[in-house]
Design an enzyme around this catalytic site. Sequence first.
Site, mmCIF file in Angstrom:
data_model
loop_
_atom_site.group_PDB
_atom_site.id
_atom_site.type_symbol
_atom_site.label_atom_id
_atom_site.label_comp_id
_atom_site.label_asym_id
_atom_site.label_seq_id
_atom_site.Cartn_x
_atom_site.Cartn_y
_atom_site.Cartn_z
ATOM 1 N N SER A 19 0.849 -1.184 0.000
ATOM 2 C CA SER A 19 0.000 0.000 0.000
ATOM 3 C C SER A 19 0.896 1.249 0.000
ATOM 4 O O SER A 19 1.706 1.399 -0.918
ATOM 5 C CB SER A 19 -0.982 -0.024 1.176
ATOM 6 O OG SER A 19 -2.019 0.892 0.964
ATOM 7 N N ASP A 64 -8.474 -5.021 -6.383
ATOM 8 C CA ASP A 64 -8.143 -3.997 -5.391
ATOM 9 C C ASP A 64 -8.960 -2.728 -5.655
ATOM 10 O O ASP A 64 -8.807 -2.107 -6.705
ATOM 11 C CB ASP A 64 -6.646 -3.681 -5.475
ATOM 12 C CG ASP A 64 -6.155 -2.840 -4.314
ATOM 13 O OD1 ASP A 64 -6.972 -2.133 -3.689
ATOM 14 O OD2 ASP A 64 -4.943 -2.871 -4.042
ATOM 15 N N HIS A 123 -6.943 -5.591 -1.885
ATOM 16 C CA HIS A 123 -5.870 -4.741 -1.373
ATOM 17 C C HIS A 123 -5.056 -5.529 -0.351
ATOM 18 O O HIS A 123 -5.218 -5.391 0.858
ATOM 19 C CB HIS A 123 -6.462 -3.484 -0.749
ATOM 20 C CG HIS A 123 -5.460 -2.412 -0.515
ATOM 21 N ND1 HIS A 123 -4.761 -1.804 -1.529
ATOM 22 C CD2 HIS A 123 -5.037 -1.811 0.634
ATOM 23 C CE1 HIS A 123 -3.954 -0.889 -1.034
ATOM 24 N NE2 HIS A 123 -4.092 -0.879 0.289
#
Length: 201
Positions: free
Chosen positions: A55, A140, A172
């Site tokens: 991320s 995602d 994600h």
Amino acid sequence: MQVNFRGSTGYGKAFVNAGDRKWGARMHDDLLDTVDWVVKQGWADRDRVAIYGGSYEGYAALVGATFTPDVFCCAVDIVGPSSLKTLIESIPPYWAPMIAQFHTRVGNPETEADFMWSRSPLSKVDQIRVPMLIAQGANDPRVKQAESEQIVAAMTAKGIDHEYMLFEDEGHGFAKPENRLRFYAAAEAFLAKHLGGRTED
């Protein structure tokens, strides 16, 4: 070493706000300072330091490979954005109340496109000189598949060494145990190849 760079939570509002508009800048400087510190402590070999994360930290790994390619010997990016402009523009509708916060923290693509491009790893793909492992979930909703695919395409066009793993049934991050095992096995082999150390088939 896992670094609480400025912008991290858990240290008060001022520490979080210290990361505003500092993506790819002072937040990355905190990582570089940590590399210098662990090398000076004798805990790390400067020639064998990897940068790894998911991320925002995936973005940081991309920044490490593009903005400061001489610091790290390899990089592992998990669902990291490669362009801040396309990241913000692709925020899903149900995140709409958070748009203002993203504009404060990262930038506004409507008024600051040049600034955001200057802080985007995709803008400096020519500077990559280290091997990269990139992993992405096809579903995602936060960091779209296009974020990984556009930098992978740029590296492929330029003949830059990389591995790309796309997980068709993940979002994600990787929730399914079999996918985690597959990714960690690949990451272990990648890091063993470029850092040294053990690996198993």
